[in-house]
Design a protein around this motif. Structure first.
Motif, short mmCIF file in Angstrom:
data_model
loop_
_atom_site.label_atom_id
_atom_site.label_comp_id
_atom_site.label_asym_id
_atom_site.label_seq_id
_atom_site.Cartn_x
_atom_site.Cartn_y
_atom_site.Cartn_z
N ARG A 1 6.02 -2.00 6.79
CA ARG A 1 5.69 -1.69 8.19
C ARG A 1 4.63 -0.61 8.31
NH1 ARG A 1 11.17 -2.57 11.15
NH2 ARG A 1 10.38 -3.77 12.90
N ASP A 2 4.78 0.45 7.48
CA ASP A 2 3.81 1.56 7.50
C ASP A 2 2.41 1.07 7.13
OD1 ASP A 2 5.75 3.63 8.07
OD2 ASP A 2 6.42 3.43 5.99
N ILE A 3 2.34 0.25 6.10
CA ILE A 3 1.05 -0.27 5.63
C ILE A 3 0.42 -1.16 6.69
CG2 ILE A 3 -0.07 -1.73 3.89
CD1 ILE A 3 2.15 -0.69 1.92
N ILE A 4 1.20 -2.05 7.27
CA ILE A 4 0.67 -2.95 8.31
C ILE A 4 0.20 -2.14 9.52
CG2 ILE A 4 1.32 -4.74 9.98
CD1 ILE A 4 3.14 -5.89 7.72
N GLU A 5 1.02 -1.18 9.96
CA GLU A 5 0.62 -0.36 11.11
C GLU A 5 -0.69 0.39 10.82
OE1 GLU A 5 2.37 3.07 14.12
OE2 GLU A 5 3.36 2.78 12.20
N GLY A 6 -0.81 0.91 9.61
CA GLY A 6 -2.03 1.61 9.23
C GLY A 6 -3.25 0.71 9.27
N LEU A 7 -3.12 -0.46 8.67
CA LEU A 7 -4.24 -1.39 8.63
C LEU A 7 -4.61 -1.86 10.04
CD1 LEU A 7 -3.27 -3.37 5.43
CD2 LEU A 7 -5.15 -1.73 5.66
N GLU A 8 -3.60 -2.10 10.87
CA GLU A 8 -3.87 -2.54 12.24
C GLU A 8 -4.47 -1.42 13.10
OE1 GLU A 8 -0.17 -4.29 13.55
OE2 GLU A 8 -0.72 -6.24 12.67
N THR A 9 -4.25 -0.18 12.70
CA THR A 9 -4.83 0.96 13.41
C THR A 9 -6.32 1.10 13.08
OG1 THR A 9 -2.71 2.08 13.43
CG2 THR A 9 -4.61 3.46 13.78
N GLY A 10 -6.74 0.53 11.95
CA GLY A 10 -8.15 0.58 11.60
C GLY A 10 -8.48 1.16 10.25
N LEU A 11 -7.47 1.28 9.40
CA LEU A 11 -7.74 1.76 8.04
C LEU A 11 -8.54 0.74 7.26
CD1 LEU A 11 -4.23 3.10 6.98
CD2 LEU A 11 -6.20 4.44 7.73
N ASP A 12 -9.34 1.23 6.32
CA ASP A 12 -10.06 0.35 5.41
C ASP A 12 -9.26 0.13 4.13
OD1 ASP A 12 -12.91 -0.07 6.60
OD2 ASP A 12 -12.37 2.02 6.97
N ASP A 13 -8.43 1.11 3.77
CA ASP A 13 -7.63 0.99 2.56
C ASP A 13 -6.42 1.90 2.68
OD1 ASP A 13 -6.84 0.17 0.02
OD2 ASP A 13 -8.74 0.69 -0.94
N TYR A 14 -5.44 1.67 1.82
CA TYR A 14 -4.15 2.36 1.88
C TYR A 14 -3.73 2.66 0.46
CZ TYR A 14 0.36 3.28 4.19
OH TYR A 14 1.48 3.88 4.71
N VAL A 15 -3.57 3.94 0.13
CA VAL A 15 -3.17 4.36 -1.21
C VAL A 15 -1.88 5.16 -1.09
CG1 VAL A 15 -3.83 5.69 -3.26
CG2 VAL A 15 -5.59 4.49 -1.94
N THR A 16 -0.86 4.79 -1.88
CA THR A 16 0.41 5.50 -1.78
C THR A 16 0.55 6.58 -2.84
OG1 THR A 16 1.50 3.79 -3.11
CG2 THR A 16 1.62 3.54 -0.73
N LYS A 17 1.23 7.66 -2.46
CA LYS A 17 1.54 8.77 -3.36
C LYS A 17 2.86 8.46 -4.05
CE LYS A 17 -0.40 12.17 -0.13
NZ LYS A 17 -0.01 13.25 0.78
N PRO A 18 3.05 8.89 -5.29
CA PRO A 18 2.04 9.53 -6.14
C PRO A 18 0.91 8.56 -6.45
CG PRO A 18 3.99 8.98 -7.42
CD PRO A 18 4.31 8.64 -5.99
N PHE A 19 -0.29 9.11 -6.61
CA PHE A 19 -1.47 8.26 -6.77
C PHE A 19 -2.24 8.63 -8.02
CE2 PHE A 19 -2.87 12.06 -4.74
CZ PHE A 19 -4.18 12.27 -5.14
N SER A 20 -3.03 7.69 -8.48
CA SER A 20 -3.93 7.93 -9.60
C SER A 20 -5.27 8.39 -9.04
CB SER A 20 -4.12 6.63 -10.39
OG SER A 20 -5.36 6.64 -11.06
N PRO A 21 -5.76 9.58 -9.43
CA PRO A 21 -7.07 10.02 -8.97
C PRO A 21 -8.18 9.03 -9.33
CG PRO A 21 -5.87 11.87 -9.92
CD PRO A 21 -5.07 10.61 -10.21
N ASP A 22 -8.06 8.36 -10.47
CA ASP A 22 -9.06 7.37 -10.87
C ASP A 22 -9.05 6.17 -9.93
OD1 ASP A 22 -9.98 8.90 -13.01
OD2 ASP A 22 -8.56 7.99 -14.41
#
Length: 135
Positions: A99-120
């Motif tokens: 739900r969080d990912i869909i809401e983010g993308l529908e709000t206008g995000l270009d990409d979604y990265v979850t924590k913990p994340f790889s800096p690379d």
């Protein structure tokens, strides 16, 4: 995408209330040659954007005091300034539910990265988002 290896002069705004996360993002991206400005929350990011200091890309956390990431993205997307409204945005957040990912993308995000994340991985997603924005 090799034309994007020249990071000279590319400005990134990183908004996250977690100082350690900002430090990791800044260290990785400045190490690659990007010019990174930090914001401690969404309101500070909005203030920076409204001051006319418009980056080439915005990285934002979701959960921040004063103005959260989704509210920040909504403000960016409805901006009267075309350079702000079309800004590539990557959400960097611990919220990883579908739900969080869909809401983010529908709000206008270009990409979604979850924590913990790889800096690379974040750096690769930054390159891709910038490449798409410049086409």
């Amino acid at each position: 995408m090799t034309d994007l290896l020249d990071t000279n002069g590319i400005k990134i705004l990183a908004a996250d209330d977690d100082r350690i996360v900002r430090r990791i993002v800044v260290a990785k991206l400045t190490g690659l040659g990007y010019d990174v400005t930090e914001a401690q929350d969404g309101q500070e990011a909005l203030d920076i954007l409204e001051s006319g200091n418009i980056p080439d890309l915005l990285i934002t956390d979701s959960l921040m005091p004063r103005v959260g990431g989704l509210e920040l993205v909504r403000n960016v997307r409805k901006s009267q300034n075309a350079a702000v409204a079309s800004l590539p945005v990557i959400m960097l957040t611990s919220r990883q539910g579908e739900r969080d990912i869909i809401e983010g993308l529908e709000t206008g995000l270009d990409d979604y990265v979850t924590k913990p994340f790889s800096p690379d991985e974040l750096a690769a997603r930054v390159r891709t988002a910038l490449w798409r924005a410049r086409r």
